[in-house]
Design a protein around this motif. Structure first.
Motif, PDB file in Angstrom:
ATOM      1  N   HIS A  22      -9.381  -8.110  -1.085  1.00 40.49           N
ATOM      2  CA  HIS A  22     -10.220  -7.068  -1.684  1.00 40.49           C
ATOM      3  C   HIS A  22      -9.367  -5.844  -2.008  1.00 40.49           C
ATOM      4  N   GLU A  23      -8.497  -5.465  -1.075  1.00 36.84           N
ATOM      5  CA  GLU A  23      -7.620  -4.315  -1.315  1.00 36.84           C
ATOM      6  C   GLU A  23      -6.707  -4.569  -2.513  1.00 36.84           C
ATOM      7  N   MET A  80     -10.138   4.208  -3.492  1.00 38.78           N
ATOM      8  CA  MET A  80      -9.357   4.008  -2.262  1.00 38.78           C
ATOM      9  C   MET A  80     -10.250   4.163  -1.028  1.00 38.78           C
ATOM     10  N   ARG A 126       0.841  -1.205   0.000  1.00 38.05           N
ATOM     11  CA  ARG A 126       0.000   0.000   0.000  1.00 38.05           C
ATOM     12  C   ARG A 126       0.872   1.249   0.000  1.00 38.05           C
ATOM     13  N   PHE A 131      -6.191   5.740   5.671  1.00 36.60           N
ATOM     14  CA  PHE A 131      -5.567   4.430   5.829  1.00 36.60           C
ATOM     15  C   PHE A 131      -4.836   4.286   7.162  1.00 36.60           C
ATOM     16  N   THR A 175     -10.650  -8.909   3.428  1.00 42.45           N
ATOM     17  CA  THR A 175     -10.352  -7.476   3.339  1.00 42.45           C
ATOM     18  C   THR A 175      -9.029  -7.222   2.632  1.00 42.45           C
ATOM     19  N   HIS A 203      -8.495  -4.232  -5.863  1.00 39.68           N
ATOM     20  CA  HIS A 203      -8.690  -2.839  -6.269  1.00 39.68           C
ATOM     21  C   HIS A 203      -7.370  -2.124  -6.520  1.00 39.68           C
ATOM     22  N   LYS A 204      -6.294  -2.576  -5.902  1.00 42.16           N
ATOM     23  CA  LYS A 204      -4.992  -1.975  -6.173  1.00 42.16           C
ATOM     24  C   LYS A 204      -4.626  -2.163  -7.642  1.00 42.16           C
ATOM     25  N   VAL A 245     -12.087   0.927  -0.562  1.00 41.98           N
ATOM     26  CA  VAL A 245     -11.223  -0.075   0.075  1.00 41.98           C
ATOM     27  C   VAL A 245     -11.183   0.155   1.583  1.00 41.98           C
ATOM     28  N   ALA A 246     -10.968   1.384   1.990  1.00 40.27           N
ATOM     29  CA  ALA A 246     -10.906   1.703   3.424  1.00 40.27           C
ATOM     30  C   ALA A 246     -12.225   1.389   4.108  1.00 40.27           C
ATOM     31  N   THR A 258     -14.329  -0.846   3.280  1.00 44.13           N
ATOM     32  CA  THR A 258     -14.497  -2.292   3.373  1.00 44.13           C
ATOM     33  C   THR A 258     -13.829  -2.824   4.636  1.00 44.13           C
ATOM     34  N   TYR A 259     -12.664  -2.294   4.967  1.00 48.29           N
ATOM     35  CA  TYR A 259     -12.033  -2.674   6.235  1.00 48.29           C
ATOM     36  C   TYR A 259     -12.940  -2.315   7.406  1.00 48.29           C
TER      37      TYR A 259
END
Length: 159
Positions: free
Chosen positions: A132-133, A48, A17, A86, A129, A136-137, A51-52, A54-55
């Motif tokens: 998933h990140e 982004m 990340r 993040f 999680t 999307h990265k 993604v955050a 989702t965590y």
């Protein structure tokens, strides 16, 4: 033992990340916010934020039944705000791992509104999680390429 392994794994996620966020320093701020038609008019910043969130959704709000507000558009207006978002995610991930360090494999029954409860382990949630990140990265690299940039290697193993 599993707790330590997962902490090390999350360190690898942080390294990847970090490479992505450092790369984003080279992207003009208006490009981070630019909607991209081939990605449902999402921007790199809004992806982004997704993604955050989702965590937060899986590791905090859903599993621990805490209701913390999700990140909003204000949280991805610039790279400094994205980094801050993040940093908060890192606290959630660390708290999650600490909370479940003694048992990551016993299924939990998680209620879902209007649906049957979901039976899932903390290990599955954590794995979901981070994968998933990474999914999307890869999309973020493609988005930046569509904006005219040449993505850098942001994998766990990189030169």
């Amino acid at each position: 033992m599993m707790y330590t392994t997962l902490l090390h794994q999350y360190q690898l996620v942080l390294s990847a990340r970090g490479a992505l966020l450092n790369y984003c320093e080279t992207i003009r701020p208006e490009h981070l916010a630019q909607p991209i038609p081939s990605f449902n008019n999402d921007s790199m910043g809004s992806l982004m934020r997704h993604v955050a969130n989702t965590y937060l959704g899986w590791l905090l709000n859903f599993l621990q039944q805490e209701q913390r507000p999700y990140f909003t558009e204000d949280n991805h207006k610039n790279l400094q705000a994205i980094r801050s978002m993040f940093e908060q995610v890192n606290l959630v991930a660390n708290d999650f791992l600490l909370h479940h360090k003694d048992d990551m494999t016993t299924p939990l029954s998680l209620p879902r509104e209007g649906e049957e409860a979901l039976s899932i382990t903390p290990l599955q949630l954590f794995t979901h999680t981070i994968t998933h990140e990474f999914h999307h990265k890869g999309q973020l690299a493609i988005m930046s390429r569509q904006l005219g940039y040449i993505p850098v290697d942001t994998d766990v193993i990189r030169d």
